[in-house]
Design a protein around this motif. Structure first.
Motif, short mmCIF file in Angstrom:
data_model
loop_
_atom_site.label_atom_id
_atom_site.label_comp_id
_atom_site.label_asym_id
_atom_site.label_seq_id
_atom_site.Cartn_x
_atom_site.Cartn_y
_atom_site.Cartn_z
N GLY A 182 0.81 -1.23 0.00
CA GLY A 182 0.00 0.00 0.00
C GLY A 182 0.83 1.27 0.00
O GLY A 182 0.30 2.37 -0.06
N ILE A 183 2.14 1.11 0.10
CA ILE A 183 3.05 2.26 0.04
C ILE A 183 4.11 1.94 -1.01
O ILE A 183 4.71 0.86 -0.98
N THR A 184 4.29 2.86 -1.94
CA THR A 184 5.32 2.67 -2.96
C THR A 184 6.59 3.35 -2.51
O THR A 184 6.55 4.48 -1.99
N ARG A 185 7.69 2.67 -2.72
CA ARG A 185 8.98 3.26 -2.34
C ARG A 185 9.73 3.75 -3.58
O ARG A 185 9.83 3.03 -4.57
N ASN A 186 10.22 4.96 -3.50
CA ASN A 186 11.11 5.48 -4.54
C ASN A 186 12.51 4.93 -4.26
O ASN A 186 13.14 5.31 -3.28
N HIS A 187 12.99 4.06 -5.12
CA HIS A 187 14.26 3.39 -4.86
C HIS A 187 15.47 4.26 -5.14
O HIS A 187 16.60 3.84 -4.93
N TYR A 188 15.21 5.47 -5.61
CA TYR A 188 16.35 6.35 -5.91
C TYR A 188 16.60 7.33 -4.78
O TYR A 188 17.44 8.21 -4.87
N ALA A 189 15.85 7.19 -3.68
CA ALA A 189 16.12 7.99 -2.49
C ALA A 189 16.79 7.08 -1.46
O ALA A 189 16.59 5.88 -1.46
N GLY A 190 17.56 7.66 -0.54
CA GLY A 190 18.39 6.86 0.36
C GLY A 190 17.62 6.27 1.52
O GLY A 190 16.41 6.41 1.65
N ARG A 191 18.36 5.59 2.38
CA ARG A 191 17.81 4.96 3.59
C ARG A 191 17.70 6.04 4.67
O ARG A 191 18.68 6.71 4.97
N SER A 192 16.53 6.20 5.29
CA SER A 192 16.36 7.36 6.18
C SER A 192 17.08 7.19 7.52
O SER A 192 17.67 8.11 8.04
N PHE A 193 17.06 5.99 8.09
CA PHE A 193 17.64 5.76 9.42
C PHE A 193 19.13 6.08 9.43
O PHE A 193 19.70 6.52 10.39
N ILE A 194 19.77 5.87 8.26
CA ILE A 194 21.22 5.89 8.20
C ILE A 194 21.75 7.31 7.98
O ILE A 194 22.93 7.56 8.10
N THR B 273 21.24 13.54 10.27
CA THR B 273 20.45 14.57 10.95
C THR B 273 18.95 14.35 10.75
O THR B 273 18.52 13.71 9.79
N ARG B 274 18.17 14.91 11.70
CA ARG B 274 16.72 14.73 11.66
C ARG B 274 16.12 15.35 10.40
O ARG B 274 15.24 14.76 9.76
N ALA B 275 16.59 16.53 10.01
CA ALA B 275 16.05 17.19 8.82
C ALA B 275 16.30 16.33 7.58
O ALA B 275 15.40 16.18 6.74
N GLU B 276 17.48 15.74 7.50
CA GLU B 276 17.79 14.88 6.35
C GLU B 276 16.88 13.66 6.34
O GLU B 276 16.39 13.24 5.29
N ARG B 277 16.63 13.09 7.54
CA ARG B 277 15.79 11.89 7.60
C ARG B 277 14.35 12.20 7.20
O ARG B 277 13.73 11.44 6.48
N GLU B 278 13.83 13.34 7.67
CA GLU B 278 12.44 13.69 7.33
C GLU B 278 12.30 13.93 5.84
O GLU B 278 11.34 13.48 5.21
N PHE B 279 13.25 14.64 5.28
CA PHE B 279 13.22 14.91 3.84
C PHE B 279 13.27 13.59 3.06
O PHE B 279 12.53 13.39 2.10
N ALA B 280 14.13 12.69 3.53
CA ALA B 280 14.29 11.40 2.85
C ALA B 280 12.99 10.62 2.86
O ALA B 280 12.63 9.97 1.87
N VAL B 281 12.23 10.66 3.98
CA VAL B 281 10.97 9.93 4.06
C VAL B 281 9.99 10.48 3.02
O VAL B 281 9.33 9.72 2.30
N ARG B 282 9.87 11.79 2.94
CA ARG B 282 8.94 12.39 1.97
C ARG B 282 9.33 12.08 0.53
O ARG B 282 8.49 11.94 -0.34
N MET B 283 10.63 12.02 0.30
CA MET B 283 11.10 11.70 -1.04
C MET B 283 10.87 10.23 -1.38
O MET B 283 10.72 9.85 -2.53
N LYS B 284 10.85 9.42 -0.34
CA LYS B 284 10.97 7.98 -0.55
C LYS B 284 9.64 7.23 -0.56
O LYS B 284 9.47 6.28 -1.32
N LEU B 285 8.68 7.62 0.29
CA LEU B 285 7.49 6.79 0.50
C LEU B 285 6.22 7.47 0.02
O LEU B 285 5.94 8.61 0.40
N HIS B 286 5.43 6.74 -0.77
CA HIS B 286 4.21 7.31 -1.35
C HIS B 286 3.07 6.30 -1.22
O HIS B 286 3.10 5.26 -1.88
N PRO B 287 2.04 6.58 -0.40
CA PRO B 287 0.91 5.65 -0.29
C PRO B 287 0.12 5.56 -1.59
O PRO B 287 0.11 6.51 -2.38
#
Ligand code: SF4
Length: 437
Positions: free
Chosen positions: A284-296, A299-313
Motif C-alpha cells: 500500500g506504500i510505494t517506495r522510490n528506490h532512488y532515495a536513500g535509507r532514512s535511518f542511516i 540529521t533529523r532534517a535529512e531523515r524527514e526529507f528522505a521519508v517524503r522523497m521515498k514513500l508514497h501511499p
C-alpha cells in the motif's frame, strides 16, 4: 562486493589495494557508485585489497574518518577496515594521547592501528594477540598488512563476518550477500567469535583470541540492518524477519482489512504477520528506490526529507481500509508519524502500527547508531501515548520473549538496546555512550 554492502553505510566508501609491493588508497565521501569506475580501472594490477562503506557512529562522519585507514608504521604498511564500536575507546585513546600518540581521525578505529604500531611483540599473530587484548566491544576487522590479509571477529561476536574461497582467492565480507556477488559456486563460512584468519602466500590459517564472558551477536542485524538475502549468525535474515512478523501477529487481535509494510524495512515481517493473522497483504506504500535509507542519515532534517522523497501511499489500495502498518522498529517516532499521516491523507480509515522489534530503550555503543535515551520515544511514552503521538489508532511491539522464541540460539545474542543488559561496559564517557552501564 562493496556494492552489495552499500546498505551498511552511505556516507563514505574507500579501498586500499596492493600494487608493486605498496599500498594505494582511495577514500571518498558518498556511495560506491561514485567511485566504482575509477576503482575497477585503477586496480587492474593489484594483488589484493580491502574496502569499506561507512556510516558514522563513533567519531562522526567526514572524509578524515572514511575507511579503510592506512598507515606506514613500525610494523610496515597496515590498512584497516572496521565494523563496530570499541566500547572502551575513550580511555584507551586518552592513555595513548598522554603517551604522545597523534590521532588523525576522531574514529575509534584508529586506536587499533596505534596499538599495533606500539606493540613489542614480533610476527603478525603475536602482534595481533597483544594489540587487540585491551579492546572491548565490537570489532569485525579486515586488514591488509603488507601482502597479508587479516580478518578478525571480536570474542563477543557482535558483528557478522564471513570468508569465502573461489579459484584459490580468499574473500572476506560482513554479509554473505557480498559473497553471492562472486557467483553461485562460492564456498563460504562464518568467521567465529574471537577467530583471527590470516591469508598469505602460504594459504589460510587461523587462531583464537581469549574468549569473552559471553556471546553477543547483535539481534538488530536480523531485525533491521543486514540485507534479507544474507545469512548472518547462521540464520537466514529473510526467514528470521518473517518469523518475527508471525510472532507479532500471534498475540494480536486487531480487526483490519489489509497488512501494509513500510517498504522495504517492514516487508518481510508484514508478510509473516499477514500469513499468521489471515489478513490480506498489500504493498500500500510505494517506495522510490532512488532515495536513500532514512535511518542511516545523520540529521533529523535529512531523515524527514528522505521519508517524503521515498514513500508514497497508494490511495486505491489504502483508501477507506483498516490498515495494519508493519515496520521493523520505532526510534524517535518521527518517521512513523510522517508515514501514518501520509496513509491517513491517502484515505486510510484506521492505521494500526505494529513493530517487529521490542521497544528501543537504550543506545547501542557496539556499532549501530541508536540515539540517546532521551530521544528514544519508548523511554518517554507507553504504546497508547505513542499511538496518539504518531496519529495511529493503536501501536504494538514484539516482546523480547517472543523475539527470543524465534531464534535458534537466543542466549548467544545481545538485546541491550531493548532490555538494558549490556554484554560489556561502555566506558566512553561522553554523549550517548555515557548513559550505558
Ligand atoms: S545494543 Fe542493540 S544494536 Fe547494539 S549490539 Fe546490542 S542488540 Fe545490537
Amino acid at each position: 562486493m562493496l556494492f552489495a554492502l552499500q546498505h551498511r553505510g552511505q556516507e563514505s566508501a574507500g579501498i586500499v589495494w596492493t600494487e608493486g609491493g605498496a599500498h594505494k588508497v582511495d577514500r571518498r565521501l558518498g556511495m560506491v557508485s561514485g567511485a566504482a569506475d575509477a576503482w575497477l580501472s585503477g586496480t587492474a594490477a593489484s594483488t589484493g585489497g580491502i574496502g569499506h562503506v561507512r556510516y558514522s557512529t563513533a567519531g562522526g562522519g567526514g572524509i578524515r574518518n572514511a575507511q579503510p585507514l592506512a598507515v606506514e608504521c613500525s610494523k610496515g604498511s597496515v590498512a584497516l577496515a572496521h565494523n563496530g564500536n570499541i566500547s572502551n575507546s575513550a580511555a584507551l585513546r586518552a592513555a595513548l594521547t598522554r603517551e604522545g600518540a597523534i590521532f588523525q581521525s576522531s574514529s575509534d578505529s584508529e586506536l587499533i592501528l596505534h596499538l599495533i604500531s606500539r606493540s613489542r611483540a614480533r610476527g603478525i599473530e603475536a602482534i595481533l594477540r597483544d594489540a587487540l587484548a585491551p579492546l572491548e566491544g565490537a570489532y569485525s576487522l579486515c586488514m591488509l598488512w603488507g601482502d597479508t590479509l587479516a580478518a578478525v571477529r571480536d570474542p563477543w561476536g557482535f558483528r557478522p563476518l564471513h570468508i569465502a574461497e573461489k579459484d584459490g582467492v580468499r574473500y572476506v565480507a560482513s554479509e554473505t550477500c557480498a559473497l553471492h556477488a562472486l557467483g553461485p559456486s562460492i564456498s563460504q563460512r562464518e568467521i567465529l567469535p574471537g577467530e583471527v584468519v590470516l591469508v598469505d602466500e602460504d594459504g589460510e590459517r587461523s587462531f583464537f583470541l581469549p574468549p569473552a564472558p559471553r556471546r553477543a551477536r547483535c539481534v538488530f542485524e536480523l531485525i533491521y540492518f543486514a540485507r534479507p538475502d544474507s545469512r548472518v549468525f547462521g540464520e537466514s535474515v529473510h526467514a528470521a524477519r518473517e518469523r518475527f512478523g508471525e510472532a507479532l501477529a500471534e498475540r494480536d487481535d486487531v480487526e483490519a482489512d489489509l497488512v501494509v509494510p513500510v517498504p522495504d524495512s517492514g516487508n518481510l515481517a508484514a508478510l509473516g504477520y499477514a500469513r499468521r493473522a489471515g489478513i490480506p497483504f498489500e504493498f500500500g506504500i510505494t517506495r522510490n528506490h532512488y532515495a536513500g535509507r532514512s535511518f542511516i542519515l545523520p540529521t533529523r532534517a535529512e531523515r524527514e526529507f528522505a521519508v517524503r522523497m521515498k514513500l508514497h501511499p497508494v490511495p486505491e489500495i489504502v483508501g477507506g481500509r483498516r490498515v495494519v502498518l508493519v515496520d521493523d522498529s520505532l526510534v524517535r517516532g518521527t518517521t512513523s508519524r510522517l508515514i501514518v499521516g501520509l496513509l491517513k491523507e491517502a484515505g486510510a480509515r484506521e492505521v494500526h502500527l505494529r513493530l517487529s522489534a521490542p521497544e528501543l530503550t537504550g543506545p547501542c555503543g557496539y556499532g549501530i547508531d541508536i540515539p540517546d535515551r532521551s530521544e528514544l520515544i519508548s523511554n518517554r511514552m507507553n504504546p497508547g501515548q505513542i499511538a496518539r503521538h504518531v496519529g495511529a489508532d493503536t501501536v504494538r511491539f514484539l516482546t523480547t520473549d517472543l523475539l527470543k522464541s524465534r531464534l535458534a540460539e537466543p542466549s548467544e545474542y545481545c538485546y541491550a538496546c531493548f532490555d538494558g543488559d549490556y554484554p560489556c561496559p561502555i566506558r566512553n564517557g561522553e554523549g550517548k555512550d555515557a548513559t550505558c552501564p
